[in-house]
Design a protein around this motif. Structure first.
Motif, PDB file in Angstrom:
ATOM      1  N   ASP A  45       0.959  10.085  -2.062  1.00 32.82           N
ATOM      2  CA  ASP A  45       2.297  10.595  -2.382  1.00 32.82           C
ATOM      3  C   ASP A  45       3.333  10.215  -1.333  1.00 32.82           C
ATOM      4  OD1 ASP A  45       1.126  11.790  -4.579  1.00 32.82           O
ATOM      5  OD2 ASP A  45       0.774  13.690  -3.544  1.00 32.82           O
ATOM      6  N   GLY A  46       4.471   9.769  -1.813  1.00 34.41           N
ATOM      7  CA  GLY A  46       5.604   9.516  -0.933  1.00 34.41           C
ATOM      8  C   GLY A  46       5.529   8.260  -0.097  1.00 34.41           C
ATOM      9  N   LEU A  47       4.543   7.424  -0.308  1.00 32.63           N
ATOM     10  CA  LEU A  47       4.435   6.203   0.492  1.00 32.63           C
ATOM     11  C   LEU A  47       5.515   5.213   0.055  1.00 32.63           C
ATOM     12  CD1 LEU A  47       2.697   4.797   2.675  1.00 32.63           C
ATOM     13  CD2 LEU A  47       1.517   3.680   0.809  1.00 32.63           C
ATOM     14  N   ASP A  48       6.235   4.687   1.010  1.00 31.55           N
ATOM     15  CA  ASP A  48       7.326   3.757   0.754  1.00 31.55           C
ATOM     16  C   ASP A  48       6.880   2.341   1.116  1.00 31.55           C
ATOM     17  OD1 ASP A  48       9.681   2.347   0.556  1.00 31.55           O
ATOM     18  OD2 ASP A  48      10.738   3.492   2.102  1.00 31.55           O
ATOM     19  N   LEU A  49       6.622   1.532   0.105  1.00 26.64           N
ATOM     20  CA  LEU A  49       6.153   0.161   0.352  1.00 26.64           C
ATOM     21  C   LEU A  49       7.205  -0.722   1.017  1.00 26.64           C
ATOM     22  CD1 LEU A  49       4.016  -0.827  -2.761  1.00 26.64           C
ATOM     23  CD2 LEU A  49       3.247  -0.326  -0.457  1.00 26.64           C
ATOM     24  N   SER A  50       8.457  -0.329   0.953  1.00 22.39           N
ATOM     25  CA  SER A  50       9.499  -1.159   1.564  1.00 22.39           C
ATOM     26  C   SER A  50       9.410  -1.181   3.093  1.00 22.39           C
ATOM     27  CB  SER A  50      10.893  -0.681   1.137  1.00 22.39           C
ATOM     28  OG  SER A  50      11.171   0.594   1.679  1.00 22.39           O
ATOM     29  N   LYS A  51       8.604  -0.294   3.684  1.00 20.98           N
ATOM     30  CA  LYS A  51       8.421  -0.260   5.138  1.00 20.98           C
ATOM     31  C   LYS A  51       7.478  -1.350   5.633  1.00 20.98           C
ATOM     32  CE  LYS A  51       6.776   3.830   5.654  1.00 20.98           C
ATOM     33  NZ  LYS A  51       6.314   5.139   6.122  1.00 20.98           N
ATOM     34  N   TYR A  52       6.840  -2.070   4.711  1.00 22.41           N
ATOM     35  CA  TYR A  52       5.797  -3.028   5.087  1.00 22.41           C
ATOM     36  C   TYR A  52       6.202  -4.448   4.720  1.00 22.41           C
ATOM     37  CZ  TYR A  52       3.326   1.362   5.221  1.00 22.41           C
ATOM     38  OH  TYR A  52       2.985   2.649   5.509  1.00 22.41           O
ATOM     39  N   SER A  53       5.876  -5.365   5.611  1.00 27.16           N
ATOM     40  CA  SER A  53       6.120  -6.780   5.323  1.00 27.16           C
ATOM     41  C   SER A  53       4.990  -7.360   4.478  1.00 27.16           C
ATOM     42  CB  SER A  53       6.284  -7.580   6.611  1.00 27.16           C
ATOM     43  OG  SER A  53       5.148  -7.430   7.440  1.00 27.16           O
ATOM     44  N   GLY A  54       3.840  -6.677   4.471  1.00 26.30           N
ATOM     45  CA  GLY A  54       2.720  -7.164   3.677  1.00 26.30           C
ATOM     46  C   GLY A  54       1.687  -6.092   3.407  1.00 26.30           C
ATOM     47  N   VAL A  55       0.892  -6.357   2.372  1.00 26.70           N
ATOM     48  CA  VAL A  55      -0.220  -5.499   1.979  1.00 26.70           C
ATOM     49  C   VAL A  55      -1.470  -6.360   1.974  1.00 26.70           C
ATOM     50  CG1 VAL A  55      -1.198  -4.075   0.126  1.00 26.70           C
ATOM     51  CG2 VAL A  55       1.275  -4.045   0.536  1.00 26.70           C
ATOM     52  N   ILE A  56      -2.549  -5.838   2.554  1.00 28.30           N
ATOM     53  CA  ILE A  56      -3.811  -6.575   2.619  1.00 28.30           C
ATOM     54  C   ILE A  56      -4.859  -5.816   1.822  1.00 28.30           C
ATOM     55  CG2 ILE A  56      -5.605  -7.509   4.127  1.00 28.30           C
ATOM     56  CD1 ILE A  56      -3.474  -7.356   6.381  1.00 28.30           C
ATOM     57  N   LEU A  57      -5.425  -6.474   0.821  1.00 28.28           N
ATOM     58  CA  LEU A  57      -6.461  -5.870  -0.018  1.00 28.28           C
ATOM     59  C   LEU A  57      -7.772  -6.604   0.233  1.00 28.28           C
ATOM     60  CD1 LEU A  57      -4.264  -5.622  -3.216  1.00 28.28           C
ATOM     61  CD2 LEU A  57      -4.898  -3.740  -1.689  1.00 28.28           C
ATOM     62  N   THR A  58      -8.802  -5.850   0.653  1.00 32.05           N
ATOM     63  CA  THR A  58     -10.051  -6.493   1.065  1.00 32.05           C
ATOM     64  C   THR A  58     -11.209  -6.274   0.106  1.00 32.05           C
ATOM     65  OG1 THR A  58     -10.616  -4.576   2.424  1.00 32.05           O
ATOM     66  CG2 THR A  58      -9.422  -6.379   3.505  1.00 32.05           C
ATOM     67  N   SER A  59     -10.992  -5.550  -1.002  1.00 36.60           N
ATOM     68  CA  SER A  59     -12.083  -5.343  -1.957  1.00 36.60           C
ATOM     69  C   SER A  59     -11.520  -5.134  -3.354  1.00 36.60           C
ATOM     70  CB  SER A  59     -12.905  -4.106  -1.567  1.00 36.60           C
ATOM     71  OG  SER A  59     -12.159  -2.916  -1.831  1.00 36.60           O
ATOM     72  N   PRO A  60     -12.313  -5.443  -4.379  1.00 40.82           N
ATOM     73  CA  PRO A  60     -11.855  -5.190  -5.744  1.00 40.82           C
ATOM     74  C   PRO A  60     -11.531  -3.715  -5.976  1.00 40.82           C
ATOM     75  CG  PRO A  60     -13.758  -6.633  -5.762  1.00 40.82           C
ATOM     76  CD  PRO A  60     -13.598  -6.142  -4.358  1.00 40.82           C
ATOM     77  N   GLN A  61     -12.345  -2.821  -5.437  1.00 38.88           N
ATOM     78  CA  GLN A  61     -12.086  -1.405  -5.634  1.00 38.88           C
ATOM     79  C   GLN A  61     -10.792  -0.984  -4.946  1.00 38.88           C
ATOM     80  OE1 GLN A  61     -13.718   0.454  -7.842  1.00 38.88           O
ATOM     81  NE2 GLN A  61     -12.157   1.981  -7.466  1.00 38.88           N
ATOM     82  N   GLY A  62     -10.532  -1.542  -3.771  1.00 36.93           N
ATOM     83  CA  GLY A  62      -9.271  -1.267  -3.084  1.00 36.93           C
ATOM     84  C   GLY A  62      -8.082  -1.764  -3.890  1.00 36.93           C
ATOM     85  N   ALA A  63      -8.212  -2.938  -4.507  1.00 34.51           N
ATOM     86  CA  ALA A  63      -7.143  -3.481  -5.351  1.00 34.51           C
ATOM     87  C   ALA A  63      -6.925  -2.604  -6.579  1.00 34.51           C
ATOM     88  CB  ALA A  63      -7.479  -4.919  -5.764  1.00 34.51           C
ATOM     89  N   LYS A  64      -8.007  -2.117  -7.176  1.00 32.73           N
ATOM     90  CA  LYS A  64      -7.876  -1.232  -8.345  1.00 32.73           C
ATOM     91  C   LYS A  64      -7.212   0.084  -7.968  1.00 32.73           C
ATOM     92  CE  LYS A  64     -11.946  -3.150 -10.530  1.00 32.73           C
ATOM     93  NZ  LYS A  64     -13.362  -2.944 -10.812  1.00 32.73           N
ATOM     94  N   ALA A  65      -7.574   0.648  -6.825  1.00 31.89           N
ATOM     95  CA  ALA A  65      -6.959   1.900  -6.374  1.00 31.89           C
ATOM     96  C   ALA A  65      -5.485   1.672  -6.048  1.00 31.89           C
ATOM     97  CB  ALA A  65      -7.706   2.447  -5.163  1.00 31.89           C
ATOM     98  N   PHE A  66      -5.149   0.538  -5.424  1.00 33.07           N
ATOM     99  CA  PHE A  66      -3.755   0.190  -5.130  1.00 33.07           C
ATOM    100  C   PHE A  66      -2.953   0.131  -6.428  1.00 33.07           C
ATOM    101  CE2 PHE A  66      -0.480  -3.093  -4.570  1.00 33.07           C
ATOM    102  CZ  PHE A  66       0.224  -2.580  -3.495  1.00 33.07           C
TER     103      PHE A  66
END
Length: 183
Positions: A45-66
């Motif tokens: 809740d409340g996470l602002d993606l605009s604060k990040y220059s990048g997102v790193i996904l290291t697993s299929p399950q992590g990508a699905k949760a994202f």
């Protein structure tokens, strides 16, 4: 089955083992699905993606949760996204998110080294994934000057013994544990 065929018991979900299932069956073995873990998506809740220059996904399950967390939030920001491996990239398909960095890496360390050479530092990176995870790629990226925020987006949970079939395996079965969480 041929004379040397075995019964192989896969301990992840049918979806999580589909690639292994087809390869093992092609070798002439019988495959049985016995999921002993499940994944629970955690809130962000409340996470602002605009604060990040990048997102790193290291697993299929992590990508699905994202996908699950940020599709519900109707995010309009598109940070650079890096994925580790083909299965992780494919887990983003159909979501509107895609790997925009295009680094090929087989481990968290390899991914971190490649990203530290490709992305401008210092940058602020979001590393969503499992509640319990490996130290890489965060360790190497921090050493290269990046600010890395790890975010637990899913938890691996055991299936309760009462919810498993009685005597699901037989003598001589080969048990295939695809995740350390399943052991």
């Amino acid at each position: 089955m041929n004379d040397k065929a075995r019964r192989v018991v896969l301990t992840r979900s049918a979806e999580g083992c589909s690639r292994w299932r087809s390869r093992i069956e092609a070798l002439g073995h019988e495959v049985v699905s016995l999921p002993v873990i499940r994944f629970a998506t955690l809130p962000a809740d409340g996470l602002d993606l605009s604060k990040y220059s990048g997102v790193i996904l290291t697993s299929p399950q992590g990508a699905k949760a994202f996908r699950a967390v940020f599709e519900r939030a109707q995010v309009r920001v598109n940070p650079s996204i890096a994925t580790m491996g083909k299965a992780t990239r494919l887990a983003l398909d159909g979501s509107g998110w895609r790997d925009t960095v295009g680094v090929e890496a087989g481990s968290g360390k390899e991914l971190a080294v490649a990203l530290s050479q490709r992305l401008s530092s210092p940058g602020r990176l979001l590393l969503p994934g499992a509640e319990r995870r490996h130290v890489e790629p965060a360790l190497t990226l921090r050493a290269a000057g990046f600010e890395v925020e790890e975010l637990a987006l899913y938890r691996t949970e055991p299936i309760a013994a009462a919810d498993l079939p009685v005597n699901p395996t037989h003598e001589g079965d080969f048990l295939f544990f695809a995740s350390p969480s399943a052991v």
